[in-house]
Design a protein around this motif. Sequence first.
Motif, PDB file in Angstrom:
ATOM      1  N   GLU A 238       0.833  -1.201   0.000  1.00 10.74           N
ATOM      2  CA  GLU A 238       0.000   0.000   0.000  1.00 10.74           C
ATOM      3  C   GLU A 238       0.868   1.252   0.000  1.00 10.74           C
ATOM      4  N   TRP A 240       0.067   5.050   1.014  1.00  4.16           N
ATOM      5  CA  TRP A 240      -0.929   5.952   1.601  1.00  4.16           C
ATOM      6  C   TRP A 240      -0.363   7.367   1.591  1.00  4.16           C
ATOM      7  N   ARG A 258      -4.277   1.935   9.899  1.00  6.96           N
ATOM      8  CA  ARG A 258      -3.782   1.454   8.605  1.00  6.96           C
ATOM      9  C   ARG A 258      -2.605   0.509   8.787  1.00  6.96           C
TER      10      ARG A 258
END
Length: 269
Positions: A238, A240, A258
């Motif tokens: 990921e 972010w 997260r």
Amino acid sequence: MRIFLRVLAGLVALLVIAYAGVVGYMYLNQRSLQYSASGEITPLDGTLLSRAEAVEIQSGDGVLAGWYEPPQPGKPLIVYFKGNTGSFTAEHERYEQFVAEGYGFLAFDYRGFPASPGEITQDNVLADAIASYDWAAEKGFPMVIWGRSLGSGPSTYVASQRDAEALLLETPFLSAVTVAAERYPFLPVHWVMQDQFPVNDWIADVGEPVMVAHGTADVVIDVSNGERLYELVPNKDELWIEPGAGHSDLWARGIWPRAEAFFERAMAQ
């Protein structure tokens, strides 16, 4: 005309001397300019970490001061690599959240930072990172790595040399010399900077899943560093990017939920 040329030559000579002086000053004082190692030490008994213990870890010619707490069953141990300012003890709020969710943690000061005597150099920081990770690995728990800011350097290096479950990079740099070149484009930093922390090279050898978190308003390490670094990640999980977040805002902006979701995904693989 001759007078003009002499004046011009004199001005050029003065500029060259001034430029050489600036480069020389930054070369001789680069580590005091690069690192912000002063700060107060928060005592462990002044936190909510009632089950954590203060530990000492041998590294090279020094001893690293840290805090450690084992994880609850089914949870990993977070090895936390701090940023560039002050002592690791200042971030106790993070460790309190880790243990509240059942995670264990090891956090520490590199040599030369407030709780750990010694000299700050890239070699020492990397050696301290390996020593701390290996100390934690001996406990036998699953391991995840979290590197923040300066800590993105040693954390990526460790992940390239050891086998953890995951690597989280918070406000990372592509390399320390990249940040310096962006900040001082008029200086030959690639030639004179000693501690360059080439994360862009180390990341190629990281097999763990990687999450990168950065904010668009970061004026310490520009968000493009995180974006460009993520492009180089072999095992992407990921990226972010938080709009409007500065260098120290991501904890308040919700990085922990997260991060926890990321660690759970990695542990499930």
